[in-house]
Design a protein around this motif. Structure first.
Motif, mmCIF file in Angstrom:
data_model
loop_
_atom_site.group_PDB
_atom_site.id
_atom_site.type_symbol
_atom_site.label_atom_id
_atom_site.label_comp_id
_atom_site.label_asym_id
_atom_site.label_seq_id
_atom_site.Cartn_x
_atom_site.Cartn_y
_atom_site.Cartn_z
ATOM 1 N N ARG A 145 39.804 21.990 45.516
ATOM 2 C CA ARG A 145 39.315 23.376 45.386
ATOM 3 C C ARG A 145 38.605 23.865 46.659
ATOM 4 N NH1 ARG A 145 40.230 26.399 41.096
ATOM 5 N NH2 ARG A 145 41.127 25.289 39.350
ATOM 6 N N SER A 146 38.233 22.910 47.508
ATOM 7 C CA SER A 146 37.551 23.303 48.749
ATOM 8 C C SER A 146 38.501 23.994 49.726
ATOM 9 C CB SER A 146 36.963 22.074 49.440
ATOM 10 O OG SER A 146 36.156 21.368 48.566
ATOM 11 N N ILE A 147 39.816 23.771 49.558
ATOM 12 C CA ILE A 147 40.753 24.373 50.518
ATOM 13 C C ILE A 147 41.617 25.458 49.867
ATOM 14 C CG2 ILE A 147 40.778 22.447 52.140
ATOM 15 C CD1 ILE A 147 43.457 21.576 50.864
ATOM 16 N N MET A 148 41.164 25.928 48.691
ATOM 17 C CA MET A 148 41.876 27.026 48.026
ATOM 18 C C MET A 148 41.037 28.292 48.108
ATOM 19 S SD MET A 148 42.750 24.748 44.697
ATOM 20 C CE MET A 148 43.178 26.050 43.563
ATOM 21 N N GLU A 149 41.648 29.411 48.438
ATOM 22 C CA GLU A 149 40.930 30.687 48.447
ATOM 23 C C GLU A 149 41.674 31.631 47.499
ATOM 24 O OE1 GLU A 149 38.116 31.414 49.598
ATOM 25 O OE2 GLU A 149 38.075 33.597 49.617
ATOM 26 N N PRO A 150 41.014 32.076 46.408
ATOM 27 C CA PRO A 150 41.732 32.914 45.439
ATOM 28 C C PRO A 150 42.257 34.194 46.085
ATOM 29 C CG PRO A 150 39.556 32.314 44.636
ATOM 30 C CD PRO A 150 39.628 31.847 46.043
ATOM 31 N N ILE A 151 43.479 34.532 45.747
ATOM 32 C CA ILE A 151 44.077 35.758 46.294
ATOM 33 C C ILE A 151 43.285 36.982 45.801
ATOM 34 C CG2 ILE A 151 45.828 36.177 44.482
ATOM 35 C CD1 ILE A 151 46.642 36.336 48.136
ATOM 36 N N ARG A 152 42.705 36.831 44.592
ATOM 37 C CA ARG A 152 41.901 37.939 44.031
ATOM 38 C C ARG A 152 40.686 38.231 44.917
ATOM 39 N NH1 ARG A 152 44.684 40.800 40.276
ATOM 40 N NH2 ARG A 152 45.931 39.382 39.057
ATOM 41 N N ALA A 153 40.102 37.178 45.481
ATOM 42 C CA ALA A 153 38.939 37.376 46.358
ATOM 43 C C ALA A 153 39.373 38.088 47.633
ATOM 44 C CB ALA A 153 38.299 36.043 46.699
ATOM 45 N N ILE A 154 40.594 37.779 48.098
ATOM 46 C CA ILE A 154 41.062 38.413 49.336
ATOM 47 C C ILE A 154 41.337 39.896 49.082
ATOM 48 C CG2 ILE A 154 42.838 38.367 51.153
ATOM 49 C CD1 ILE A 154 43.298 35.385 50.449
ATOM 50 N N ILE A 155 42.053 40.204 47.993
ATOM 51 C CA ILE A 155 42.434 41.614 47.788
ATOM 52 C C ILE A 155 41.263 42.472 47.298
ATOM 53 C CG2 ILE A 155 44.889 41.148 47.460
ATOM 54 C CD1 ILE A 155 44.632 41.368 44.531
ATOM 55 N N ARG A 156 40.284 41.826 46.632
ATOM 56 C CA ARG A 156 39.144 42.610 46.123
ATOM 57 C C ARG A 156 38.267 43.109 47.276
ATOM 58 N NH1 ARG A 156 36.307 45.596 44.930
ATOM 59 N NH2 ARG A 156 34.943 45.956 43.150
ATOM 60 N N ASN A 157 38.403 42.488 48.432
ATOM 61 C CA ASN A 157 37.589 42.911 49.578
ATOM 62 C C ASN A 157 38.337 43.844 50.521
ATOM 63 O OD1 ASN A 157 34.790 41.685 49.663
ATOM 64 N ND2 ASN A 157 36.022 39.971 48.974
ATOM 65 N N LYS A 158 39.478 44.387 50.079
ATOM 66 C CA LYS A 158 40.229 45.309 50.943
ATOM 67 C C LYS A 158 39.712 46.741 50.782
ATOM 68 C CE LYS A 158 43.011 44.412 53.288
ATOM 69 N NZ LYS A 158 42.770 44.030 54.701
ATOM 70 N N GLU A 159 40.184 47.622 51.683
ATOM 71 C CA GLU A 159 39.709 49.016 51.715
ATOM 72 C C GLU A 159 40.138 49.786 50.462
ATOM 73 O OE1 GLU A 159 41.836 47.644 53.828
ATOM 74 O OE2 GLU A 159 40.639 47.286 55.618
ATOM 75 N N ALA A 160 41.310 49.434 49.912
ATOM 76 C CA ALA A 160 41.799 50.097 48.693
ATOM 77 C C ALA A 160 42.381 49.020 47.790
ATOM 78 C CB ALA A 160 42.877 51.113 49.048
ATOM 79 N N SER A 161 42.556 49.354 46.503
ATOM 80 C CA SER A 161 42.983 48.286 45.601
ATOM 81 C C SER A 161 44.441 47.892 45.859
ATOM 82 C CB SER A 161 42.741 48.667 44.146
ATOM 83 O OG SER A 161 43.576 49.706 43.807
ATOM 84 N N VAL A 162 44.690 46.617 45.621
ATOM 85 C CA VAL A 162 46.003 46.016 45.869
ATOM 86 C C VAL A 162 46.433 45.374 44.554
ATOM 87 C CG1 VAL A 162 47.119 44.087 47.092
ATOM 88 C CG2 VAL A 162 45.507 45.543 48.318
ATOM 89 N N THR A 163 47.720 45.530 44.202
ATOM 90 C CA THR A 163 48.202 44.936 42.948
ATOM 91 C C THR A 163 48.672 43.512 43.221
ATOM 92 O OG1 THR A 163 48.971 47.118 42.332
ATOM 93 C CG2 THR A 163 49.859 45.291 41.054
ATOM 94 N N TYR A 164 48.371 42.604 42.293
ATOM 95 C CA TYR A 164 48.874 41.232 42.453
ATOM 96 C C TYR A 164 49.635 40.810 41.198
ATOM 97 C CZ TYR A 164 49.158 36.208 42.340
ATOM 98 O OH TYR A 164 49.649 34.929 42.210
ATOM 99 N N TYR A 165 50.810 40.223 41.377
ATOM 100 C CA TYR A 165 51.564 39.634 40.267
ATOM 101 C C TYR A 165 51.723 38.144 40.513
ATOM 102 C CZ TYR A 165 52.979 44.416 39.053
ATOM 103 O OH TYR A 165 52.984 45.739 38.714
ATOM 104 N N GLU A 166 51.301 37.345 39.534
ATOM 105 C CA GLU A 166 51.539 35.900 39.653
ATOM 106 C C GLU A 166 52.978 35.655 39.193
ATOM 107 O OE1 GLU A 166 48.895 32.060 38.686
ATOM 108 O OE2 GLU A 166 49.929 32.878 36.962
ATOM 109 N N ALA A 167 53.864 35.725 40.129
ATOM 110 C CA ALA A 167 55.300 35.661 39.810
ATOM 111 C C ALA A 167 56.046 35.239 41.054
ATOM 112 C CB ALA A 167 55.777 37.032 39.359
ATOM 113 N N GLU A 168 57.324 34.867 40.863
ATOM 114 C CA GLU A 168 58.128 34.556 42.049
ATOM 115 C C GLU A 168 59.306 35.517 42.129
ATOM 116 O OE1 GLU A 168 60.594 30.964 42.025
ATOM 117 O OE2 GLU A 168 59.759 30.562 40.037
ATOM 118 N N ALA A 169 59.662 35.863 43.345
ATOM 119 C CA ALA A 169 60.817 36.740 43.525
ATOM 120 C C ALA A 169 62.062 35.899 43.308
ATOM 121 C CB ALA A 169 60.803 37.299 44.935
ATOM 122 N N THR A 170 62.954 36.389 42.436
ATOM 123 C CA THR A 170 64.171 35.598 42.191
ATOM 124 C C THR A 170 65.393 36.271 42.809
ATOM 125 O OG1 THR A 170 64.358 36.686 40.072
ATOM 126 C CG2 THR A 170 63.364 34.491 40.071
#
Ligand code: FAD
Ligand code: NAD
Length: 564
Positions: A145-170
Motif C-alpha cells: 500500500r506504500s506504493i499505491m496512490e488512489p486515482i480518486r486522490a489524483i482526480i479529486r485534486n484537479k481544477e475541475a471534476s473528472v469521471t473515473y470508471y473502474e473498467a477495461e477498454a475491450t
C-alpha cells in the motif's frame, strides 16, 4: 528585592540552582555583564573566539531545513487532504478519454488543465502503482500500500471534476470514436460485469503491456509474474509457503531442495532486482528465523543472452555478476528456457565451445520476467488499422504521439512501439508532453473564440478609434494563436538507469547534458542514491513517508516472515 537563586531553586522545586546571569536576565532587559567591577575598571575580558563555527553553521542549516521541510510537508498533506470544491465539467468542452492509470496516464492527468476538457479516466486498476519498488514488495521490504496512490486522490485534486470508471477498454472503434468498456470483474457481487459504450473527441491510450511468455509451454500455468500488486502478493505468499513446506520433517532431501529452489527467468532489471531482494530476505531474515532451511535455499537466475542487465554498461554488468556470485545467486547465462512443468524448468544452455545441452532445473517457485507483449485490446486495434499492420510490439505513433492511421487518438508508454525502451521514464515524459500539448490546444481554442468575438466588435464598431483598438487586439491574438499552434514534437531525455543488485548495493548508468555524457557507478553509495532517487519520485508525500517508514521498520525489526 529579587530572591536569591539558591532560595528560588528551593521554593520553585528546581533541583539545581539557576545560573545567576540567566536568572537576572529573565527579569531585566539590561545587557548581561560578566563582571561589573572589571567593566568599571576598563579591564573587561577580551571577547572569546567562537569555537566550532563550521559545526554551528551546519547545525543551524540542518535545523532550518528541518523546520522548512516539516512546514512544506505539512502544507502538502493539508492541501491533498482538503481539496477545494470542483466545478462540473463544461458540456461544451471536448470529451477526452484517458485509458489506464499507470505512469503515462497518471503523469498526463497530473499536468493537464482539467477545466479545459471533459475528462473520463478508464482503468481496471483504481490506483497508480510505483513499479520500481514492486520487487521490494515480494519480500515485505516495502508494504504494497506504500506504493499505491488512489486515482480518486489524483482526480479529486484537479481544477475541475473528472469521471473515473473502474473498467477495461475491450474495443476501440477509432473511426466512429467510440469505446466499449467492461466493468472490472474482481468484485464479489453476484451480477455479471456490465459493459457500456462511451464516445470521445480525443482519446489517449496508456494501457501498458502484458507479460511476454513467447508461447513457451507451461509458463502461463506454472510461473509467477511481477507486474502488478497481486503478482507481488502471490510471490510473497509462495515464498513462505515453500519454506514452511520444506521444513516439514517427512520430506526427502530432493523434495526439500526442490521446494527451496527459486528459478528466476529473465536477466533484465526485473529479474535481477527480484533475485537480489529474495537473496537479501534469506540472508537477513529467513536464515535467522528458520535456520533449518539455510543449507538448501537457492536462487538461480536464467538469461538467454551472454550477460544479465543487457541495457547497462559493460563495467556495471561485470560488477552485478560479481556481486551475485558473492551473494551466492547462481547465474546461468546463454541459457534459453524451452519448457516449464509444475516442478521442472527445461532449458537449452550454450556451452563455451558453442555446443548446446539441455538442462533441467527442479524448482519450488518460478518467477518469469522476460519483458512485455501487447495487450489483446491493442492487438485488436492494430489489426484493424492498415497503417499498424506491420507492427508486432505495440502501437506505432508519430512524433506527436498520434497513433498512426488515426485522428484524435494518442498513445503513451509500454503500449507503443517506439525507438525508446519501455520504461517508466519514457511513459512519464510522454504523459507530460501530451498534457502540454492538450493545454496548448485548449489555449488555441480560447484564442480562436476571442478572435471571432473581436471580429464581431470590429464589424459593429461605430467609430474609428474602437475599430482600431479591436483590430489591434485581433492582431495580437492572431500572433499568439500562430505561436500556440506551432507544436514541438516529443523528445525524450534519458536521465539514466538504476537497478538494485542486493546486499545494499545498486548500479546506476547516469546521463548528463542531454545524453551527451555518461557516468556509470555501482556500490553502497549508489544504493543510497537509488533510495533517495526513488523516494523523490514517489507520487505523493504520503507514498514518500510510507516508503521511508517501511525501510526504517525493516532496518529495526527485520522483514515479517509470517504467511499472509
Ligand atoms: P503501466 O504503468 O503498466 O499502466 C497501464 C495501466 O493501464 C494500468 O493502470 C492498467 O490497469 C491499465 N489497463 C490495462 N489494460 C487496460 C484496458 N484494457 N483498458 C484500460 N486500462 C487498462 N521503469 C523505469 O523506468 N524504472 C524502473 O525502475 C522500473 N522498474 C520496474 C519494475 C518492475 C517490477 C516492472 C514490472 C516495471 C518497471 N519499470 C521501470 C517499467 C515501468 O513500470 C513501465 O515502463 C511503465 O509502467 C509503463 O507505463 P505505462 O503507463 O505505459 O503502463
Ligand atoms: P527485459 O525485456 O528488460 O528483459 C528480459 C530478459 O529476459 C532479456 O534479457 C531476455 O534475453 C530474457 N529472456 C527472454 N526470453 C527468455 C527465455 N526463454 N529464457 C531465458 N531468458 C529469456 O524485461 P524486464 O526486466 O521485465 O523489463 C521490462 C522493461 O521494464 C524494460 O524496459 C526495463 O528497462 C524496465 N525496467 C526497468 C527497471 C529499472 O530501471 N530498475 C526495473 C524493471 C524493469
Amino acid at each position: 528585592m529579587l530572591a536569591k537563586p539558591r532560595l528560588l531553586a528551593r521554593t520553585t522545586g528546581l533541583a539545581r540552582p539557576l545560573n545567576p546571569a540567566l536568572f537576572f536576565r529573565a527579569f531585566s532587559a539590561a545587557p548581561m555583564v560578566r563582571n561589573q567591577a572589571s567593566v568599571a575598571a576598563g579591564t573587561a575580558e577580551p571577547k572569546k573566539k567562537k569555537r566550532f563555527p563550521f559545526w554551528k553553521t551546519l547545525w543551524r542549516l540542518t535545523y532550518g531545513s528541518l523546520i522548512v521541510g516539516t512546514a512544506v510537508t505539512s502544507y502538502s498533506i493539508y492541501t491533498t487532504r482538503h481539496p477545494a470544491d470542483q466545478p462540473n465539467p463544461d458540456p461544451s468542452k471536448k470529451k477526452l478519454v484517458i485509458l489506464g492509470s499507470g505512469w503515462g496516464s497518471a503523469s498526463l492527468l497530473k499536468k493537464i488543465d482539467a477545466s479545459e476538457y471533459n475528462i473520463t479516466v478508464v482503468s481496471p486498476r483504481n490506483f497508480f502503482l510505483f513499479t520500481p519498488l514492486l520487487p521490494s514488495c515480494t519480500t515485505g521490504t516495502i508494504e504494497h500500500r506504500s506504493i499505491m496512490e488512489p486515482i480518486r486522490a489524483i482526480i479529486r485534486n484537479k481544477e475541475a471534476s473528472v469521471t473515473y470508471y473502474e473498467a477495461e477498454a475491450t474495443n476501440i472503434d477509432y473511426e466512429n470514436k467510440k469505446l466499449v468498456i467492461k466493468e472490472s470483474a474482481n468484485h464479489d457481487r453476484e451480477e455479471a460485469s456490465g459493459t457500456r459504450t462511451i464516445d470521445f473527441d480525443y482519446l489517449v491510450i496508456g494501457v501498458g503491456a502484458q507479460n511476454s511468455t513467447f508461447g513457451i509451454p507451461g509458463v502461463q500455468d506454472n510461473a509467477c509474474f511481477l507486474k502488478e500488486i497481486p503478482d507481488a502478493q502471490k510471490i510473497r505468499q509462495k515464498i513462505m509457503d515453500r519454506i514452511e513446506a520444506a521444513s516439514f520433517k517427512n520430506l526427502d532431501d530432493e523434495d526439500r531442495k526442490r521446494l527451496l529452489h527459486t528459478v528466476v527467468v529473465g536477466g533484465g532489471p526485473t529479474g535481477v532486482e527480484f533475485a537480489a531482494e529474495l537473496q537479501d530476505f534469506f540472508e537477513e531474515d529467513l536464515k535467522k528465523w528458520i535456520p533449518e532451511i539455510a543449507k538448501d535455499f537457492k536462487v538461480t537466475l536464467v538469461e538467454a543472452l551472454p550477460n544479465v542487465l543487457p541495457s547497462f554498461s559493460k563495467q556495471l554488468i561485470e560488477y552485478t555478476e560479481k556481486t551475485f556470485q558473492a551473494e551466492k545467486i547462481t547465474v546461468l547465462t546463454k541459457t534459453m528456457v524451452k519448457k516449464v512443468t509444475s516442478d521442472v524448468v527445461t532449458a537449452e544452455a550454450t556451452k563455451s565451445d558453442g555446443t548446446k545441452e539441455i538442462i533441467e532445473l527442479p524448482y519450488g517457485l518460478l518467477v518469469w520476467a522476460t519483458g512485455n507483449s501487447a495487450r489483446p485490446v491493442i492487438r485488436d486495434l492494430m489489426s484493424r488499422i492498415p497503417a499498424q499492420k506491420n507492427s508486432r510490439r505495440g502501437l506505432l505513433v508519430n512524433e506527436y504521439l498520434v497513433v498512426e492511421g488515426t485522428e484524435g487518438i494518442w498513445a503513451v508508454g509500454d503500449c507503443t512501439a517506439t525507438k525508446y525502451a519501455p520504461t517508466a521514464q519514457v511513459a512519464t515524459q510522454q504523459g507530460i508532453y501530451l498534457a502540454g500539448l492538450f493545454n496548448q490546444l485548449a489555449y488555441a481554442v480560447t484564442l480562436e473564440e476571442e478572435i471571432s468575438q473581436l471580429e464581431e466588435i470590429v464589424k459593429g464598431a461605430t467609430n474609428e478609434q474602437d475599430r482600431k483598438a479591436a483590430l489591434s487586439e485581433v492582431d495580437s491574438r492572431t500572433r499568439r494563436l500562430r505561436r500556440s499552434r506551432s507544436l514541438l514534437p516529443f523528445e525524450y531525455s534519458h536521465q539514466g538507469s538504476l537497478a538494485y543488485i542486493g546486499s545494499d548495493r545498486a548500479v546506476a548508468d547516469l546521463s548528463f547534458w542531454g545524453n551527451s555524457s555518461n557516468f556509470a557507478t555501482g556500490g553502497s553509495l549508489t544504493y543510497l542514491f537509488w533510495r533517495s532517487a526513488y523516494v523523490s519520485m514517489c507520487f505523493s508525500t504520503r507514498n514518500k513517508l510510507l516508503v521511508i517508514m517501511d525501510w526504517l521498520k525493516v532496518k529495526i525489526f527485520g522483514r515479517d516472515v509470517s504467511r499472509e
